[in-house]
Write an enzyme that holds these catalytic residues in place. Structure first.
Site, PDB file in Angstrom:
ATOM      1  N   GLY A 411      38.825  40.417  31.517  1.00 40.85           N
ATOM      2  CA  GLY A 411      38.396  41.533  32.345  1.00 40.85           C
ATOM      3  C   GLY A 411      39.422  42.638  32.367  1.00 40.85           C
ATOM      4  N   GLY A 414      41.903  48.699  37.120  1.00 44.84           N
ATOM      5  CA  GLY A 414      42.917  49.739  37.181  1.00 44.84           C
ATOM      6  C   GLY A 414      44.326  49.180  37.175  1.00 44.84           C
ATOM      7  N   GLY A 416      45.280  46.418  35.328  1.00 44.60           N
ATOM      8  CA  GLY A 416      45.653  45.934  34.011  1.00 44.60           C
ATOM      9  C   GLY A 416      44.571  45.073  33.394  1.00 44.60           C
ATOM     10  N   ILE A 417      44.876  44.508  32.241  1.00 44.80           N
ATOM     11  CA  ILE A 417      43.932  43.676  31.502  1.00 44.80           C
ATOM     12  C   ILE A 417      44.309  42.211  31.696  1.00 44.80           C
ATOM     13  CG2 ILE A 417      42.946  43.178  29.230  1.00 44.80           C
ATOM     14  CD1 ILE A 417      43.773  45.973  28.360  1.00 44.80           C
ATOM     15  N   ASP A 532      44.197  42.415  49.746  1.00 47.44           N
ATOM     16  CA  ASP A 532      43.094  42.851  48.886  1.00 47.44           C
ATOM     17  C   ASP A 532      42.178  41.664  48.576  1.00 47.44           C
ATOM     18  OD1 ASP A 532      41.572  44.624  47.366  1.00 47.44           O
ATOM     19  OD2 ASP A 532      42.687  44.181  45.527  1.00 47.44           O
TER      20      ASP A 532
END
Length: 715
Positions: A411, A414, A416-417, A532
């Site tokens: 995935g 914003g 990172g990967i 979060d």
């Protein structure tokens, strides 16, 4: 002759009806005859069939019965002894029915049995000694029954046993001798909520294959905690709560860095992580004496001196103490003068030599320990290349192996990967690439990431290692194979069908997530806040165990070079609010935060634990309703919290709110309403009225089990 031929043909036409069913079929028909089956699970069990292989709940191999599986069908009665005559029987699963009585000894004649799952019934009596016949047994789950008596010593002969779950019964007595050495293949062990007593076997530390939580809680185990338990894998969480254990908690291996929640309910325990210190009279966990040369009647070191000591063994006089202190100060001053002289002569020479070397195009090397401020800062804040740093002793791969491994994108966001990386040995890891900036803040990054790497809890994704260079920042985690909670609730985009979560699985996820958050809030070193929390960063293991992930990720990404911060989120939210005057303040904030941010996130700079509580409440609502956190109502949007409040005010029935996939769990209405009450307490607009995560965990684990009323004063 005509009549004889007619009779012969007629007899042959009848014979399939009278003798067609094979012996295994007749054995199973005895089960149907003595058990009440209100839901008709065995309606197609007919004597007219040649064999039982097409019957509901029956699986065959080569026309021979190998499995009987009829779970959750309200079967009522006892098991017939004839089941043991099914010589090729491998699997028996009658979980969550209403079966009772003792286990027939004849059942254990099926020596090829590999799994016996009977949890959630009312079986009683003891486990027969004949269990030793099951040399191929891998799974034994007898939890939530009425079994009693001691665990038979012969169970240690089940050498291949991987799962042993006996929780919530009335088992008593000691664990058998050789429990740890005989059952060395165990991967899951749950003995909680019984009446086992005696000491914990010291050989239990040999169970090196254990995973997840080793649950010995709510028993009567006594004596010392054997230090050998520390030999268990470090990722294992050992739950020893509510026993009669005493003495100091060993500080080694898997027993280290555990919060007090693993040991509460044992008044006799002392030492870290508990607050009550161990006194001098507390027995040690190991038998050898720390002072082997002292006679038995000698006082320990320091005894009899100072206050309360005898005059004969009195300590040093005040004059002697003052003399020692003054002498030490003079010595320290002399050492300081010598060091200053050495530094000015030798390091000054090497500094000049280094400058000469650099002028000649060669990098000089310092030959003394000269730590100037600019050098230390350059070392920590301007690192150009840093090797892979393991945060766990079990990390057995290096940077070269990691970079050569096969990688698949899981995935992008914003921040990172995320990649799935499979090493040559087949070990799967999850690797997050944070980006290429932020090369000047390594020391800050190192402090933060190593603090996160110390967190160990069975419901928090473990950070195993990290890598830092100017061009690359990587975080390496355990790979959690079953995707995210968001996918489990709503499915993957583009896929029409998926397997919905059952209510027991949802409840398990709720409880595990609550445990993980409670650990972060109350028992982690710094009492962290996630900040979060949402379903996309709650990952699920193969057995639907939840793992809270991405903890601390926002700050690490910010240090590493630039992801949106909460401050930029608030600025964007204010712009959104200006553009969408029709939306309430809370809805604007929640649409920006995908529905999980607390309403005060627009006003308060620093996240609080009550933010996490609010997010957790929204997740509970999502698990109950199956809806996204932003609900489309006509032509407008409403957040899930507001929609639930509207449904409650309108007195809509539970069926209008409930996820349609939970229709089969209508008998769990009382539990579902209890969770709904917890969720509404969590999303209270007033932070002071929201419960703490420890209160939520207690209600989920105790009140829902006992069926009592949810205990929040504001409801």
């Amino acid at each position: 002759m005509f009549h004889f031929l007619f009779f012969l043909l007629f007899f042959n036409s009848l014979s399939p009806l009278t003798i067609s069913l094979n012996p295994e079929g007749y054995v199973l028909l005895t089960l149907k005859q003595i058990i009440k089956d209100p839901q008709g699970s065995m309606n197609n069990w007919n004597s007219s069939d040649q064999n039982p292989c097409s019957w509901n709940g029956i699986t065959c191999k080569d026309q021979t019965v190998v499995s009987i599986s009829i779970p959750k069908r309200k079967l009522y009665g006892s098991l017939p002894s004839s089941l043991g005559s099914l010589s090729q029987l491998r699997h028996v699963n009658f979980r969550s029915n209403q079966l009772f009585g003792a286990l027939p000894q004849e059942l254990f004649q099926a020596q090829g049995l590999q799994s016996l799952v009977l949890y959630g019934n009312s079986f009683s009596g003891s486990v027969p000694n004949e269990i030793q016949n099951l040399r191929y047994l891998q799974t034994l789950d007898l939890s939530q029954n009425l079994f009693n008596g001691s665990l038979p010593a012969s169970i240690v002969q089940c050498k291949r046993l991987k799962t042993l779950v006996l929780s919530r019964n009335n088992f008593t007595g000691f664990l058998p001798n050789g429990f740890g050495t005989g059952l060395s293949s165990l991967e899951k062990l749950d003995l909680s909520f019984n009446q086992f007593n005696g000491s914990i076997p010291s050989d239990m530390g040999n169970l090196s294959s254990l995973q997840g939580t080793v649950d010995l809680s709510h028993n009567h185990f006594s004596g010392l905690i054997p230090a050998s338990l520390g030999n268990l894998p470090e990722k294992v969480y050992i739950d020893l709560t509510y026993n009669n254990l005493k003495g100091p908690i060993p500080q080694n291996g898997a027993l280290m860095n555990r919060g007090p929640t693993a040991f509460i309910g044992n008044p006799g325990l002392c030492g870290p992580p508990l607050k009550n210190p161990c006194g001098s009279d507390v027995p040690a966990t190991s038998s050898p004496s720390s002072n082997p040369n002292l006679p038995e009647n000698s006082p320990p070191n320091g005894a009899g001196s100072g206050i309360g000591g005898s005059e004969k063994n009195k300590g040093l006089s005040k004059g002697a103490v003052v003399g020692i202190v003054v002498g030490d100060l003079i010595g320290i001053c002399l050492l300081g003068l010598l060091f200053s002289f050495f530094y000015s002569r030798v390091c000054g020479f090497n500094q000049d030599q280094e400058e000469n070397d650099l002028n000649k195009g060669r990098k000089g090397r310092k030959e003394c320990f000269c730590f100037r401020k600019d050098d230390s800062e350059a070392l920590s804040d301007n690192v150009e290349q840093y090797d892979l740093v393991p945060l766990d002793s079990q990390v057995a791969f290096d940077l070269d192996e990691l970079l050569k491994a096969s990688a698949f994108v899981l995935g992008k966001s914003g921040i990172g990967i995320m990649y799935k990386v499979v090493l040559e040995e087949g070990i799967a890891l999850a690797v997050r690439r944070l980006g290429e900036g932020g090369s000047q803040r390594f020391k800050e990054f190192q402090t933060e990431v190593e603090a996160i790497g110390k967190l160990r809890h069975p419901n928090i994704a473990t950070l195993r290692a990290y890598y830092w260079s100017v061009d690359e920042k990587l975080l390496i985690y355990d790979y959690i194979p079953n995707g995210s909670l968001a996918t489990a609730i709503h499915g993957k985009p583009g896929l029409v069908t998926f397997t919905p979560l059952s209510w027991p699985d949802r409840l398990k996820i709720m409880k595990g997530t609550a445990k993980g958050l409670t650990y972060l809030h109350e028992f982690s070193p710094k009492k962290y806040v996630h900040g979060d929390l949402k379903p996309s960063n709650i990952l699920l293991g193969l057995d639907m165990t939840p793992y809270i992930s991405d903890f601390g990720l926002g700050r690490l990404a910010n240090i590493a070079g630039g992801s949106p911060t909460l401050q930029s989120n608030r600025v964007a939210a204010e712009k959104l609010q200006e553009k969408q005057k029709s939306l309430s303040h809370e809805v604007a904030a929640n649409i920006l935060g995908n529905g999980y941010q607390a309403p005060e996130a627009l006003k308060v700079v620093k996240p609080s634990q009550k933010w996490d509580v609010y997010s957790y409440g929204v997740i509970l609502l999502e698990l109950i309703t199956g809806r996204l956190p932003i609900v489309q109502v006509g032509n407008s949007e409403m957040d899930l919290v507001e929609w639930i409040q509207f449904c409650i005010e309108e007195k809509k029935p539970l069926s209008d709110v409930l996820d349609p996939y939970l229709a089969e769990d209508a008998d769990k209405e009382e539990e579902i309403i209890g969770v709904l009450k917890i969720a509404m307490a969590c999303v209270n607009s007033s932070t002071e009225k929201r419960p703490t995560m420890s209160e939520i965990q207690e209600v989920l684990t105790m009140d829902l089990i006992e069926g009592t009323t949810v205990r929040f004063p504001q409801l």
